[in-house]
Design a protein around this motif. Sequence first.
Motif, PDB file in Angstrom:
ATOM      1  N   PRO A 266       0.826  -1.060   0.047  1.00  0.00           N
ATOM      2  CA  PRO A 266      -0.104  -0.016   0.047  1.00  0.00           C
ATOM      3  C   PRO A 266       0.812   1.349  -0.116  1.00  0.00           C
ATOM      4  O   PRO A 266       0.271   2.084  -0.154  1.00  0.00           O
ATOM      5  N   ILE A 267       2.245   1.029   0.200  1.00  0.00           N
ATOM      6  CA  ILE A 267       2.945   2.395   0.052  1.00  0.00           C
ATOM      7  C   ILE A 267       3.440   2.345  -1.498  1.00  0.00           C
ATOM      8  O   ILE A 267       4.016   1.630  -1.848  1.00  0.00           O
ATOM      9  N   ILE A 268       3.323   3.533  -1.998  1.00  0.00           N
ATOM     10  CA  ILE A 268       3.550   3.759  -3.337  1.00  0.00           C
ATOM     11  C   ILE A 268       4.756   4.758  -3.452  1.00  0.00           C
ATOM     12  O   ILE A 268       4.523   5.772  -2.851  1.00  0.00           O
ATOM     13  N   VAL A 269       5.863   4.415  -4.037  1.00  0.00           N
ATOM     14  CA  VAL A 269       6.917   5.385  -4.049  1.00  0.00           C
ATOM     15  C   VAL A 269       6.787   6.115  -5.546  1.00  0.00           C
ATOM     16  O   VAL A 269       6.882   5.398  -6.624  1.00  0.00           O
ATOM     17  N   ARG A 270       6.960   7.543  -5.756  1.00  0.00           N
ATOM     18  CA  ARG A 270       6.778   8.124  -6.796  1.00  0.00           C
ATOM     19  C   ARG A 270       8.015   8.971  -7.292  1.00  0.00           C
ATOM     20  O   ARG A 270       8.045  10.082  -7.854  1.00  0.00           O
TER      21      ARG A 270
ATOM     22  N   GLY B 106       5.641  13.679   1.023  1.00  0.00           N
ATOM     23  CA  GLY B 106       4.579  13.179   0.759  1.00  0.00           C
ATOM     24  C   GLY B 106       4.402  13.420  -1.054  1.00  0.00           C
ATOM     25  O   GLY B 106       3.495  12.615  -1.657  1.00  0.00           O
ATOM     26  N   ASP B 107       5.415  13.887  -1.550  1.00  0.00           N
ATOM     27  CA  ASP B 107       5.466  14.011  -3.017  1.00  0.00           C
ATOM     28  C   ASP B 107       6.224  12.902  -3.565  1.00  0.00           C
ATOM     29  O   ASP B 107       5.981  12.486  -4.450  1.00  0.00           O
ATOM     30  N   LEU B 108       7.150  12.120  -2.795  1.00  0.00           N
ATOM     31  CA  LEU B 108       7.906  10.911  -2.980  1.00  0.00           C
ATOM     32  C   LEU B 108       7.278   9.598  -2.619  1.00  0.00           C
ATOM     33  O   LEU B 108       7.336   8.603  -3.138  1.00  0.00           O
ATOM     34  N   ILE B 109       6.404   9.631  -1.549  1.00  0.00           N
ATOM     35  CA  ILE B 109       5.556   8.236  -1.259  1.00  0.00           C
ATOM     36  C   ILE B 109       4.285   8.704  -0.618  1.00  0.00           C
ATOM     37  O   ILE B 109       3.780   9.707  -0.316  1.00  0.00           O
ATOM     38  N   GLU B 110       3.415   7.767  -0.939  1.00  0.00           N
ATOM     39  CA  GLU B 110       1.958   7.799  -0.843  1.00  0.00           C
ATOM     40  C   GLU B 110       1.360   6.405  -0.444  1.00  0.00           C
ATOM     41  O   GLU B 110       1.872   5.260  -0.814  1.00  0.00           O
ATOM     42  N   TRP B 111       0.442   6.575   0.499  1.00  0.00           N
ATOM     43  CA  TRP B 111      -0.158   5.414   0.895  1.00  0.00           C
ATOM     44  C   TRP B 111      -1.202   5.153   0.151  1.00  0.00           C
ATOM     45  O   TRP B 111      -2.163   6.251   0.080  1.00  0.00           O
ATOM     46  N   VAL B 112      -1.582   4.028  -0.191  1.00  0.00           N
ATOM     47  CA  VAL B 112      -2.874   3.591  -0.971  1.00  0.00           C
ATOM     48  C   VAL B 112      -3.743   2.394  -0.359  1.00  0.00           C
ATOM     49  O   VAL B 112      -2.881   1.332  -0.143  1.00  0.00           O
ATOM     50  N   LYS B 113      -4.877   2.581  -0.137  1.00  0.00           N
ATOM     51  CA  LYS B 113      -5.652   1.487   0.617  1.00  0.00           C
ATOM     52  C   LYS B 113      -5.638   0.286  -0.516  1.00  0.00           C
ATOM     53  O   LYS B 113      -5.722   0.437  -1.652  1.00  0.00           O
ATOM     54  N   GLU B 114      -5.427  -0.955   0.047  1.00  0.00           N
ATOM     55  CA  GLU B 114      -5.086  -2.181  -0.830  1.00  0.00           C
ATOM     56  C   GLU B 114      -6.864  -2.441  -1.169  1.00  0.00           C
ATOM     57  O   GLU B 114      -7.773  -2.344  -0.678  1.00  0.00           O
TER      58      GLU B 114
END
Length: 68
Positions: free
Chosen positions: A2-6, A60-68
Motif C-alpha cells: 500500500p505504500i507507493i514510491v513516486r 508526501g510528493d515521494l511516497i503515498e499510502w494507498v488502501k489495498e
Amino acid sequence: MPIIVRIDVELAKRKMSVGEFAERVGITPANVAVLKNGRAKAIRFSTLEAMCEVLQCQPGDLIEWVKE
C-alpha cells in the motif's frame, strides 16, 4: 504494497536522470531502482531528507499510502 514510491514522477518533472539523482543524494543507482520498483522495506530519514532536498519537494510528493 500500500505504500507507493513516486520518485520516477518527480524525476520526470525535473528531467533528471536516475544516475544524477543517485549521485546528488549519495546512494547507488541500484538503490534508487529498489525504491522506484517498490522493493524497499525501509528508508532512512536521512536518505528521505536528502531526496527531498535534491528534488526540492516534500516527503508526501515521494511516497503515498494507498488502501489495498
